[in-house]
Design an enzyme around this catalytic site. Structure first.
Site, PDB file in Angstrom:
ATOM      1  N   LYS A  17      -2.488  17.235 -28.534  1.00 21.91           N
ATOM      2  CA  LYS A  17      -3.533  17.645 -28.456  1.00 21.91           C
ATOM      3  C   LYS A  17      -3.840  18.961 -27.554  1.00 21.91           C
ATOM      4  O   LYS A  17      -3.244  18.866 -26.409  1.00 21.91           O
ATOM      5  CB  LYS A  17      -4.822  16.842 -28.216  1.00 21.91           C
ATOM      6  CG  LYS A  17      -6.113  17.266 -28.634  1.00 21.91           C
ATOM      7  CD  LYS A  17      -7.090  16.218 -28.316  1.00 21.91           C
ATOM      8  CE  LYS A  17      -8.375  16.682 -28.799  1.00 21.91           C
ATOM      9  NZ  LYS A  17      -9.441  15.515 -28.447  1.00 21.91           N
ATOM     10  N   SER A  50     -12.450  14.689 -32.122  1.00 20.00           N
ATOM     11  CA  SER A  50     -12.069  16.236 -31.841  1.00 20.00           C
ATOM     12  C   SER A  50     -10.747  16.238 -32.019  1.00 20.00           C
ATOM     13  O   SER A  50     -10.196  17.442 -31.851  1.00 20.00           O
ATOM     14  CB  SER A  50     -12.617  16.469 -30.401  1.00 20.00           C
ATOM     15  OG  SER A  50     -12.101  15.458 -29.580  1.00 20.00           O
ATOM     16  N   SER A  61     -12.954   9.932 -30.786  1.00 19.14           N
ATOM     17  CA  SER A  61     -12.347  11.484 -31.112  1.00 19.14           C
ATOM     18  C   SER A  61     -10.604  11.051 -31.144  1.00 19.14           C
ATOM     19  O   SER A  61     -10.015  12.178 -32.121  1.00 19.14           O
ATOM     20  CB  SER A  61     -12.440  12.619 -30.036  1.00 19.14           C
ATOM     21  OG  SER A  61     -13.384  12.971 -29.914  1.00 19.14           O
TER      22      SER A  61
END
Length: 450
Positions: A82, A155, A179
């Site tokens: 990420k 996210s 997330s």
């Protein structure tokens, strides 16, 4: 094996082929990079692709394995990160204009651990801006491999979509209120939020320091366990098979029903409980008083912490945030001190209630999200956002390990998630229960249509 057979195989299968020399890390990495090149224009899962360094890492892994220097089951396996995890010499944007050109000089601790395990890092995945609520228009949304008109979730949507689409075997995400687990559920893969503090966050850009977790996303619980080991700087080892006979699991009554739940999500959860019961698990329903206070408590902690982190930039560069991200940061400054204190008191109460439940049960079960992937990510301060995270955020408040696995399919043949929560430190038990469920229900491990 076809390229799809290779890219959608379990990590242990690819690792075995590396060691019998029927497949090479270079070949596998080339296939992963080719798939990224083909699908990223559709999915927007990656912000940065590190093709050159990935191929160099793959060649190094091949040379080391040939020489007998075996770093474990992730050696030579393509992994993604990420894009709020620092990577030396590779930009780390946090999906934000403010950090669009930011290039760290050092790796995050977990990146060092992955290098030590011999993993091949193929790139940095897309995310909501600063992992907080909304896509920045400069980077755009990540789309779902099961239906490219729907979100991959937030996210950590880029990480989940990349894994589901066969662009990598596993990816690292972060989770402050769901997330990792919500995108994994929307994309039909396994996503694991470890016990709070188990995975080092040095070099990971924070959203809320007392709620943040980093953890693995993979196609199966077994693969997630291997990446989890590497994140802890341990040699990745396979999960032991778990006998479900006598396992005690409980379902929170208020979380497997309610007006926010799609009927298909309720049915998939009930079917999952039936599957576990038929395999010998004891399944019971329980209630916790005042569970409805968890959503407001989460924001009363997350909001001020996030605003403190962004206090300088929100003064100096407010125009560079996406409008809704800016609004959420501004709202965080308005949370009264008393509300923050009460939320911390509630947090201790809720943790005690959860620990009491887990003194007599091995795991808590719930749907991960109340619906299949929507068209766009709801903001956490809206009612839809609160409903989306209703079943995940309380485990950030309490710090308990929480895994999502695919539990079936709903409208549009889109995936649905089953969440499995265990006591603090029992991370591998959650993963083992997930693997046992996947073994009961092989139909849930499926390649998306892309």
């Amino acid at each position: 094996m076809t390229s799809d057979d290779i890219l959608f195989a379990e990590i242990s299968t690819i690792a075995a082929r590396y060691r019998d020399h029927s497949l090479s890390p270079v070949k596998v990495t080339e296939l992963a990079l080719a798939r990224i090149e083909a699908l990223n224009p559709v999915l927007n899962a990656f912000i940065t692709v590190t093709a050159e360094s990935a191929l160099a890492s793959a060649q190094r892994a091949a040379d080391e394995l040939r020489a007998g220097n075996d770093r474990g089951l992730l050696h030579g396996i393509p992994i993604a990160l990420k894009d709020l995890i620092d990577t030396a010499g590779v930009r780390t944007t946090c999906g934000a204009r403010i950090l669009a050109d930011h290039t760290p000089i050092a790796d995050a601790a977990i990146v060092r651990h992955l290098h030590h395990a011999g993993a091949v890092i193929v790139g940095k995945t897309n995310l909501l801006e600063f992992a907080y609520g909304i896509v920045h228009p400069d980077f755009g949304p990540t789309w779902n491999p099961w239906d490219a008109s729907r979100t991959a979730g937030g996210s950590s949507g880029g990480s989940a979509a990349a894994v589901a689409a066969g662009m990598c075997y596993a990816a690292v995400g972060t989770d402050t209120g769901g997330s990792i687990r919500i995108p994994a559920a929307y994309c039909g893969v396994a996503g694991f939020k470890p016990t709070y503090g188990r995975v080092k966050l040095e070099g990971v850009f924070p959203l809320s320091w007392s709620l943040d977790h980093a953890g693995p996303i993979a196609r199966t619980s077994a693969d997630a366990a291997l990446l989890f080991d590497a994140l802890l700087n341990r040699t990745p080892r396979p999960l032991r098979a778990l006998d479900l006979r006598g396992l005690r699991v409980v379902a929170l009554v208020s979380h497997h029903g309610g007006g926010d739940m799609q009927e298909a999500a309720m049915e998939a959860f009930e079917d999952a409980c039936i599957s576990l019961h038929r395999a010998g698990a004891q399944v019971a329903s329980v209630s916790i008083p005042n569970l409805d206070l968890a959503e407001s408590a989460l924001f009363s902690i997350l909001g001020p912490e996030a605003s403190a982190i962004h206090s300088r930039w929100i003064k100096e560069r407010p125009q560079d945030y996406a409008p809704f991200t800016r609004l959420q940061i501004e709202l965080g400054f308005t949370v009264p001190a008393l509300a923050h204190v009460r939320a911390q008191q509630y947090r201790r109460y809720l943790t005690g209630q959860m620990l009491d439940l887990l003194a007599d049960a091995d795991a808590i079960l719930s749907p991960t999200a109340p619906w299949v992937a929507p068209r766009k990510d709801p903001a956490i301060t809206e009612e839809a956002g609160a409903a989306e995270g209703r079943r995940t955020g309380l485990y950030n408040l309490t710090g308990l390990p929480a895994l999502t696995v695919n539990s079936g399919f709903g409208p549009g043949d889109l995936p649905l998630g089953l969440q499995i929560v265990t006591r603090p430190g029992a991370d591998r038990l959650a993963l083992a229960i997930g693997a046992a469920f996947e073994a009961l229900r092989p139909d849930v491990i499926r390649k998306p249509p892309l």
